[in-house]
Design an enzyme around this catalytic site. Sequence first.
Site, PDB file in Angstrom:
ATOM      1  N   GLY A  82     -10.021  -7.385   8.688  1.00 14.77           N
ATOM      2  CA  GLY A  82      -9.568  -8.824   8.540  1.00 14.77           C
ATOM      3  C   GLY A  82      -8.266  -9.054   9.209  1.00 14.77           C
ATOM      4  O   GLY A  82      -7.481  -8.271   8.926  1.00 14.77           O
ATOM      5  N   ARG A 146     -14.879  -5.162  12.621  1.00  9.84           N
ATOM      6  CA  ARG A 146     -15.453  -4.343  11.597  1.00  9.84           C
ATOM      7  C   ARG A 146     -16.305  -2.866  11.661  1.00  9.84           C
ATOM      8  O   ARG A 146     -16.660  -2.669  10.951  1.00  9.84           O
ATOM      9  CB  ARG A 146     -15.932  -5.205  10.606  1.00  9.84           C
ATOM     10  N   ASP A 176      -8.112   0.352   3.609  1.00  6.82           N
ATOM     11  CA  ASP A 176      -8.402   1.607   2.980  1.00  6.82           C
ATOM     12  C   ASP A 176      -9.630   2.196   3.893  1.00  6.82           C
ATOM     13  O   ASP A 176      -9.418   3.390   3.972  1.00  6.82           O
ATOM     14  CB  ASP A 176      -8.606   1.418   1.715  1.00  6.82           C
ATOM     15  N   ASP A 177     -10.576   1.378   3.998  1.00  8.54           N
ATOM     16  CA  ASP A 177     -11.700   1.856   4.941  1.00  8.54           C
ATOM     17  C   ASP A 177     -11.326   2.603   6.330  1.00  8.54           C
ATOM     18  O   ASP A 177     -11.904   3.640   6.713  1.00  8.54           O
ATOM     19  CB  ASP A 177     -12.902   0.898   4.895  1.00  8.54           C
ATOM     20  N   LYS A 203      -2.613  -1.762   6.575  1.00  9.24           N
ATOM     21  CA  LYS A 203      -2.917  -3.603   6.838  1.00  9.24           C
ATOM     22  C   LYS A 203      -3.959  -4.132   5.531  1.00  9.24           C
ATOM     23  O   LYS A 203      -4.769  -3.503   5.404  1.00  9.24           O
ATOM     24  CB  LYS A 203      -3.321  -3.604   8.087  1.00  9.24           C
ATOM     25  N   THR A 204      -3.789  -5.319   5.164  1.00  9.27           N
ATOM     26  CA  THR A 204      -4.633  -6.286   4.429  1.00  9.27           C
ATOM     27  C   THR A 204      -3.633  -7.151   3.698  1.00  9.27           C
ATOM     28  O   THR A 204      -3.063  -6.824   2.936  1.00  9.27           O
ATOM     29  CB  THR A 204      -5.679  -5.561   3.620  1.00  9.27           C
ATOM     30  N   ILE A 205      -4.257  -8.608   3.798  1.00 15.67           N
ATOM     31  CA  ILE A 205      -3.662  -9.606   2.960  1.00 15.67           C
ATOM     32  C   ILE A 205      -4.050  -9.166   1.482  1.00 15.67           C
ATOM     33  O   ILE A 205      -3.211  -9.639   0.687  1.00 15.67           O
ATOM     34  CB  ILE A 205      -4.091 -10.934   3.470  1.00 15.67           C
ATOM     35  N   LYS A 243      -4.939 -37.093 -12.517  1.00 17.94           N
ATOM     36  CA  LYS A 243      -6.249 -37.409 -12.711  1.00 17.94           C
ATOM     37  C   LYS A 243      -7.279 -36.379 -12.283  1.00 17.94           C
ATOM     38  O   LYS A 243      -8.472 -36.498 -12.634  1.00 17.94           O
ATOM     39  CB  LYS A 243      -6.672 -38.805 -11.941  1.00 17.94           C
ATOM     40  N   TYR A 244      -6.720 -35.340 -11.537  1.00 14.43           N
ATOM     41  CA  TYR A 244      -7.769 -34.279 -11.195  1.00 14.43           C
ATOM     42  C   TYR A 244      -7.158 -32.880 -11.759  1.00 14.43           C
ATOM     43  O   TYR A 244      -6.151 -32.466 -11.741  1.00 14.43           O
ATOM     44  CB  TYR A 244      -7.719 -34.063  -9.705  1.00 14.43           C
ATOM     45  N   MET A 251      -8.465 -15.739  -1.423  1.00 14.02           N
ATOM     46  CA  MET A 251      -9.037 -14.736  -0.950  1.00 14.02           C
ATOM     47  C   MET A 251      -8.394 -13.418  -1.651  1.00 14.02           C
ATOM     48  O   MET A 251      -7.392 -13.351  -2.237  1.00 14.02           O
ATOM     49  CB  MET A 251      -8.653 -14.774   0.559  1.00 14.02           C
ATOM     50  N   GLY A 252      -9.186 -12.325  -1.392  1.00 11.21           N
ATOM     51  CA  GLY A 252      -8.784 -11.001  -1.700  1.00 11.21           C
ATOM     52  C   GLY A 252     -10.090 -10.450  -2.389  1.00 11.21           C
ATOM     53  O   GLY A 252     -10.648 -10.913  -3.338  1.00 11.21           O
ATOM     54  N   TYR A 422      -8.729 -18.073   4.916  1.00 13.09           N
ATOM     55  CA  TYR A 422      -8.496 -17.954   6.223  1.00 13.09           C
ATOM     56  C   TYR A 422      -7.455 -18.539   6.761  1.00 13.09           C
ATOM     57  O   TYR A 422      -6.919 -18.398   7.605  1.00 13.09           O
ATOM     58  CB  TYR A 422      -9.727 -18.602   6.803  1.00 13.09           C
ATOM     59  N   GLU A 423      -7.035 -19.790   6.042  1.00  7.27           N
ATOM     60  CA  GLU A 423      -5.605 -20.469   6.186  1.00  7.27           C
ATOM     61  C   GLU A 423      -4.391 -19.427   6.275  1.00  7.27           C
ATOM     62  O   GLU A 423      -3.388 -19.928   6.865  1.00  7.27           O
ATOM     63  CB  GLU A 423      -5.226 -21.563   5.178  1.00  7.27           C
TER      64      GLU A 423
HETATM   65  P1  FBP Z   1      -9.449  -6.481   5.320  1.00  7.31           P
HETATM   66  O1  FBP Z   1      -9.711  -5.816   4.037  1.00  7.31           O
HETATM   67  O2  FBP Z   1     -10.374  -5.844   6.321  1.00  7.31           O
HETATM   68  O3  FBP Z   1      -8.207  -6.662   5.347  1.00  7.31           O
HETATM   69  O4  FBP Z   1      -9.959  -8.005   4.779  1.00  7.31           O
HETATM   70  C1  FBP Z   1      -9.726  -8.637   3.857  1.00  7.31           C
HETATM   71  C2  FBP Z   1     -10.427 -10.059   4.014  1.00  7.31           C
HETATM   72  O5  FBP Z   1      -9.481 -10.951   4.512  1.00  7.31           O
HETATM   73  C3  FBP Z   1     -10.779 -10.556   2.452  1.00  7.31           C
HETATM   74  O6  FBP Z   1      -9.690 -10.939   1.624  1.00  7.31           O
HETATM   75  C4  FBP Z   1     -12.057 -11.350   2.544  1.00  7.31           C
HETATM   76  O7  FBP Z   1     -12.998 -11.106   1.464  1.00  7.31           O
HETATM   77  C5  FBP Z   1     -12.757 -10.774   3.817  1.00  7.31           C
HETATM   78  O8  FBP Z   1     -11.543 -10.049   4.551  1.00  7.31           O
HETATM   79  C6  FBP Z   1     -13.453 -11.829   4.768  1.00  7.31           C
HETATM   80  O9  FBP Z   1     -13.925 -11.235   5.577  1.00  7.31           O
HETATM   81  P2  FBP Z   1     -14.489 -11.783   7.092  1.00  7.31           P
HETATM   82  O10 FBP Z   1     -13.212 -12.189   7.828  1.00  7.31           O
HETATM   83  O11 FBP Z   1     -15.458 -10.775   7.625  1.00  7.31           O
HETATM   84  O12 FBP Z   1     -15.111 -13.209   6.398  1.00  7.31           O
END
Ligand code: FBP
Length: 550
Positions: A82, A146, A176-177, A203-205, A243-244, A251-252, A422-423
């Site tokens: 990702g 991926r 990690d993978d 790397k990973t958010i 009111k809301y 994500m995560g 995705y934002e």
């Molecule tokens: P990575 O672990 O590859 O960095 O991706 C994490 C992630 O952004 C997650 O937060 C999310 O669940 C997933 O990718 C979404 O995957 P895709 O981009 O395939 O929709």
Amino acid sequence: MDSNVSALQKARYSYNPKLPAALRAGANVKCIEGEKLQAFADVEKINALFPSTSNMPVLKFEKTDSPAQANAINVGVILSGGQAPGGHNVIAGLYDGIKSLNKNSKLYGFKGGPGGLVDNQYVEITDDFMNAYRNTGGFDMIGSGRTKLELVEQFDKAAANCKALGISALVIIGGDDSNTNACLLAEYYKKQNIPIQVIGCPKTIDGDLKNKFIETSFGFDTASKVYSELIGNIERDANSAKKYWHFVKLMGRSASHITLECALKTHPNITIISEEVAEKKQTLDQIVTYIADTVAARAKNKENFGVVLIPEGLIEFIPEMNTLISALNELLAKEGDAFAKIENKDEKMAFITSRLDKALADVFASLPQTIQLQLTNDRDPHGNVQVSLIETEKLLVELVKAKLKKNPEKVKFSAQTHFFGYEGRCSVPSNFDADYCYSLGYNAAAIIGAGKTAYMSYISNLVAPAEQWNAGAVPLTAMMNVERRHGADKPVIKKALVELDGKPFAEFAKNRAKWAIETSFIFPGPIQYYGPAEVADATTETLKLEQAGK
Ligand code: FBP
């Protein structure tokens, strides 16, 4: 250079990322070997699986007073998985780093992730090409993918492609993978005497690639800042309109680090942490009751508004849902084709219900049909449910609404739902991520220059100013253990979940009862790229709390 860019991007092209002192004179460094590291668990199994790359020393780099001119080298780089802000800066750091070793060194980017390495899709990175992507977000410079690199046939193809380009080192930028697979590749090449070094970058958010060496993965800082800005804006809107209730899924994939970090930054009324749900074996109904009770308590103060943060992976951490999802995974693996042929939604659901045992069929039947359908959607390449496609935020709103209907107090409840993911993944990297990523890439060049393989680029002391950061390398095998995956023992880099006895969770737990009832919102505002260091260079609350007193 492309003139069709924003004013901010033009300014960011000329931003000079900060490097640790050890790397400021170039990537030709003094390499100091520390203690030899074994895998943190399952030592014997890891030693047996990685005979050539386990039990290696941790490395520390220092500036050398007499840098020797190195030979020119050709290096390949891959973005894997990702998107995460800062990926282009890892490439920029690597590019500048190998040029500092020898100006005739060359960098090749394999396109579309690990698949590009196997299929020989590449581009040579030149000065102009690189300069157009410095300090930019996204992975569009060379793309990502991926594809899992784990078969000998793939390793051999990759070696042949590298040989043709004269590549003697590969840098794999991934989670990690991907880093687990980088290690398999390094082990294979070393064992077969194939002269290709393999280096990983974290790397990973999601923030779940961290351990006693790797303080944080890149992208987590920027992504959580982007989401926190949006949450702060929503909090202010909620507090203005009154009111809301806003239900925000973040994500995560598994770990709740992003949700916890955003909670620490914005003080929402309710935050669910998946790891706590699993630890306390909370049911879906208990989570719904907690939210509904908080809504009712705030209604007593005439505050019919609030913000709820929900981690993306929550559904898999609720024990009864986890059992249901596992049963669905197995069922669809076996009978997926027959299921796919059914067109009518009700018949689809009846097909599933008839094949589950009574208790699970009841759980499944208790869910709204949209969620039932989402739970039976196509699995990812690993056979797992795609949590980003499950609208947990909507599920919770429906269930809270139903619960409040039964409340004799007639509590007003109007909800809006959001999903932020995705934002944040391709945002312009914060100064922290721009500096950290550039340093990781430059440092990867130093690891290559030191002739090492099967290491992860490692920059630490990250809460201090960049010049005080440490540079070094940690053996990939030191971060591994063995886990059961699809019925087989697999070596993997362990995913770091939120630690319930850690300082970030403790800080949240100390405050959450107050944040629930009293409106205590914080509005962090947008990422600042210029200005005083305490505003523009500060990193995450998580990292600050974790590193405090170390
Ligand atoms: P990575 O672990 O590859 O960095 O991706 C994490 C992630 O952004 C997650 O937060 C999310 O669940 C997933 O990718 C979404 O995957 P895709 O981009 O395939 O929709």
